[in-house]
Design an enzyme around this catalytic site. Sequence first.
Site, mmCIF file in Angstrom:
data_model
loop_
_atom_site.group_PDB
_atom_site.id
_atom_site.type_symbol
_atom_site.label_atom_id
_atom_site.label_comp_id
_atom_site.label_asym_id
_atom_site.label_seq_id
_atom_site.Cartn_x
_atom_site.Cartn_y
_atom_site.Cartn_z
ATOM 1 N N ASP A 23 -34.597 -73.406 28.078
ATOM 2 C CA ASP A 23 -34.873 -73.776 26.688
ATOM 3 C C ASP A 23 -34.945 -72.494 25.870
ATOM 4 O O ASP A 23 -34.956 -71.387 26.410
ATOM 5 C CB ASP A 23 -36.215 -74.530 26.618
ATOM 6 C CG ASP A 23 -36.593 -74.882 25.182
ATOM 7 O OD1 ASP A 23 -35.761 -75.482 24.479
ATOM 8 O OD2 ASP A 23 -37.708 -74.522 24.745
ATOM 9 N N SER A 24 -35.059 -72.667 24.551
ATOM 10 C CA SER A 24 -35.176 -71.512 23.665
ATOM 11 C C SER A 24 -36.550 -70.845 23.756
ATOM 12 O O SER A 24 -36.741 -69.767 23.206
ATOM 13 C CB SER A 24 -34.935 -71.963 22.227
ATOM 14 O OG SER A 24 -35.834 -73.000 21.890
ATOM 15 N N CYS A 86 -33.316 -77.855 26.092
ATOM 16 C CA CYS A 86 -33.280 -77.650 24.634
ATOM 17 C C CYS A 86 -32.284 -78.602 23.985
ATOM 18 O O CYS A 86 -31.101 -78.624 24.359
ATOM 19 C CB CYS A 86 -32.873 -76.198 24.355
ATOM 20 S SG CYS A 86 -32.756 -75.823 22.607
ATOM 21 N N GLU A 170 -45.649 -75.126 16.853
ATOM 22 C CA GLU A 170 -45.976 -74.026 17.773
ATOM 23 C C GLU A 170 -47.097 -73.144 17.206
ATOM 24 O O GLU A 170 -47.987 -72.714 17.930
ATOM 25 C CB GLU A 170 -44.718 -73.201 18.045
ATOM 26 C CG GLU A 170 -44.849 -72.333 19.257
ATOM 27 C CD GLU A 170 -43.508 -71.859 19.807
ATOM 28 O OE1 GLU A 170 -42.515 -72.616 19.775
ATOM 29 O OE2 GLU A 170 -43.468 -70.703 20.252
ATOM 30 N N CYS A 202 -36.144 -83.044 19.697
ATOM 31 C CA CYS A 202 -36.499 -81.629 19.781
ATOM 32 C C CYS A 202 -37.644 -81.504 20.783
ATOM 33 O O CYS A 202 -38.538 -82.364 20.827
ATOM 34 C CB CYS A 202 -36.939 -81.116 18.408
ATOM 35 S SG CYS A 202 -37.603 -79.443 18.434
ATOM 36 N N HIS A 204 -40.262 -79.830 20.902
ATOM 37 C CA HIS A 204 -41.640 -79.679 20.420
ATOM 38 C C HIS A 204 -42.285 -80.993 19.971
ATOM 39 O O HIS A 204 -43.506 -81.076 19.888
ATOM 40 C CB HIS A 204 -41.678 -78.726 19.227
ATOM 41 C CG HIS A 204 -41.458 -77.289 19.589
ATOM 42 N ND1 HIS A 204 -40.333 -76.848 20.240
ATOM 43 C CD2 HIS A 204 -42.230 -76.196 19.386
ATOM 44 C CE1 HIS A 204 -40.417 -75.538 20.407
ATOM 45 N NE2 HIS A 204 -41.558 -75.122 19.905
HETATM 46 N N1 DGL Z 1 -35.963 -76.053 21.739
HETATM 47 C C1 DGL Z 1 -35.445 -76.311 20.415
HETATM 48 C C2 DGL Z 1 -34.801 -77.697 20.382
HETATM 49 O O1 DGL Z 1 -35.171 -78.570 21.136
HETATM 50 C C3 DGL Z 1 -36.534 -76.233 19.361
HETATM 51 C C4 DGL Z 1 -37.019 -74.857 19.043
HETATM 52 C C5 DGL Z 1 -35.932 -73.957 18.496
HETATM 53 O O2 DGL Z 1 -35.499 -74.136 17.339
HETATM 54 O O3 DGL Z 1 -35.508 -73.110 19.267
HETATM 55 O O4 DGL Z 1 -33.933 -77.937 19.606
#
Ligand code: DGL
Length: 289
Positions: A23-24, A86, A170, A202, A204
């Site tokens: 993930d990011s 992600c 976050e 997403c 989060h």
């Molecule tokens: N992990 C990213 C997503 O699910 C969210 C956070 C980001 O923008 O990196 O799209």
Amino acid sequence: MAPVLSGSPPPDDRRALPIGVFDSGVGGLTVLHELLVSLPREDFLYLGDSARLPYGTRAPHELRAFAVETGEELLARGAKLLVVACNSATATALEHLRRHVAATDRETDVIGVVGPESNLAVAATRSGRIGLLATPATVTSGAYERAVQGADALTRLTSVACPDLAAIIEEDAPVTRRVVETVRGYCGPLIDARVDTVILGCTHYPLVRPMLQRILGPDVRLITSGAAMVRRVQHALSVRDLVATRPGEGHYAFLTTGDAARFRATGTRFLQLPIEEVEHVDLTTRAAA
Ligand code: DGL
């Protein structure tokens, strides 16, 4: 990774290898949470590319490059399956990463969150009106539209891009009024469209699930990536005879391109399980090699 447990298959048995998840940043730990709960015997190796967060406002060519770099790191560490946790990376770069892995003569499956989540949403809707909350990169890609239309051409998707929501979730812990008002604003178009099912597109957003449910109303079904991924991962492991056979619980370990202490501190809220060892990795070194 922690050593293989006694009684486990020999190290050359691919079933004993970890599932790679990336993930990011820490957001994908909401997906890992579901996988750890539902597949307790598997080992997991998670890579959070926190140094290059956010992915949600990145261009497609950047996300394709990042997906290859993170995927390569996990494959080099022995991942038997790659899970793109992600949503932004899945929506933009899943096919690119699959082609890259296949072209380099490896049989490792690469699975992402968009397809399983869309299928679950189409199965859940009664009115045929589904909503999507996601980052700008995910909404712009049109990946959920294609997946939902592919599952049921009569279903209508109302997409809302939420540029700041992941960052606010976050940053604001414990939950603040800013989170509630931001979530309320993004729910407006979904209430107007009278959707009965909403895809949390997403990593989060599961953290604001209770307030989403309150704002959208108790009859609206909320679909999360983690829950949708469990069946897909189980299936991918079974068809390739890769299900872990060891007794007891597997291990889980973490890599981050960012600061390890910060990953541990923030990540615990997303994983809801303890995070111990976190190793810093530099993916740009691998890319330059
Ligand atoms: N992990 C990213 C997503 O699910 C969210 C956070 C980001 O923008 O990196 O799209």
